[in-house]
Design a protein around this motif. Sequence first.
Motif, short mmCIF file in Angstrom:
data_model
loop_
_atom_site.label_atom_id
_atom_site.label_comp_id
_atom_site.label_asym_id
_atom_site.label_seq_id
_atom_site.Cartn_x
_atom_site.Cartn_y
_atom_site.Cartn_z
N LEU A 20 -1.35 5.74 -7.12
CA LEU A 20 -2.35 4.84 -7.70
C LEU A 20 -3.49 4.54 -6.74
N TRP A 21 -3.31 4.89 -5.46
CA TRP A 21 -4.32 4.58 -4.45
C TRP A 21 -4.00 5.34 -3.19
N TYR A 57 -8.70 -2.39 -3.20
CA TYR A 57 -8.04 -2.35 -4.50
C TYR A 57 -7.98 -3.73 -5.16
N GLU A 68 0.83 -1.21 0.00
CA GLU A 68 0.00 0.00 0.00
C GLU A 68 0.87 1.26 0.00
N SER A 98 -11.05 1.57 -5.62
CA SER A 98 -10.20 0.83 -6.55
C SER A 98 -8.96 1.63 -6.89
N LEU A 99 -8.09 1.05 -7.67
CA LEU A 99 -6.87 1.73 -8.11
C LEU A 99 -7.22 2.88 -9.03
N LYS A 100 -6.37 3.88 -9.07
CA LYS A 100 -6.58 5.06 -9.90
C LYS A 100 -5.88 4.90 -11.24
N ILE A 159 2.00 1.51 -3.82
CA ILE A 159 1.02 2.06 -4.76
C ILE A 159 0.66 3.50 -4.38
#
Length: 332
Positions: free
Chosen positions: A209-210, A249, A201, A217-219, A204
């Motif tokens: 991305l998160w 995610y 985490e 969810s992921l970006k 990402i």
Amino acid sequence: MALTRVSLSCSARLLPSPLLQSLLRPFSSSTSPLRSSRRRSSPIAAAFSQASQSPHAVREGQVTEAPMPSSTRPWKPTCLYYTQGKCTMMNDAMHLEKFSHNLMMDLPVNALAADKVKPQKLDYLLILDLEGKVEILEFPVVMIDAQSMGFIDSFHRFVRPTVMNEQRITEYIEGKYGKFGVDRVWNDTAIPFKEVLQEFEDWIGNHNLWKKEQGGSLKSAAFVTCGNWDLKTKVPEQCKVSNIKLPTYFMEWINLKDIYLNFYSRRATGMTTMMRQLQMPTVGSHHLGIDDSKNIARVVQRMLADGAMMQITAKRQSATGDVKFLFKDRIM
């Protein structure tokens, strides 16, 4: 989407400076390629299929046939202590000669091939291939740019089971990783799954991305797996064993088998079948998670260059709910 570029170049990584070593994140190995220029080109299949067919000895186990990214640079196995953030031999010339500390070398991009990529809805693809049938033993992720096919970063952790006794773990690891000669690095570096997810985490999050506080969810990114087992079955099972809630995610993913079937109109039961059909040699040891993730990433690169669109194929309705499969034609 703006991506936080926190990686160091390969040449910088090889310098023995203590300051440099302190700057390396303890959970990734990466480079930051620029997006390839867009140019009209001729057919590109050769960019991914031509490779050396000579087998290489790797660690103390066996390795499948490996490509040579260039005619002057032979393929080398990845230092798995380095991927765990625990390589202490960065100033040892013999070690650097034997092992690679740059995953990008196995995922080169030909600019002519990149010209064929169609605009993608996603910016980044996280190729994930878990290892471990009883509990997860290895959590490897290779991140590539969906638009340029370029390697961005990697996350790799060996995972220590939480409910198995030590004798069973020893038998499990010797049976799984002993044949590759990496059982020692597993024992030296493996951490519980809960800690792996905490580090992941952070990873990402560093790539924007998160965000943990926002969840969801992921970006502009998605996991890519070769089958549904990893995220449909194994991660939820491991979360129950580790007594943690399934992270948000993990609610959707791309099953590459379904994309492959719908794009090429032919079935592939797994990564090795895909690579055989595409006439691509494999890199590294099959069923060593980080090597399999690199091979799956290479298939993704090839498919992008051929014009495939990477789309979400499965979504989980809730942490405990059923999975909805989005493609009519899919691998069961």
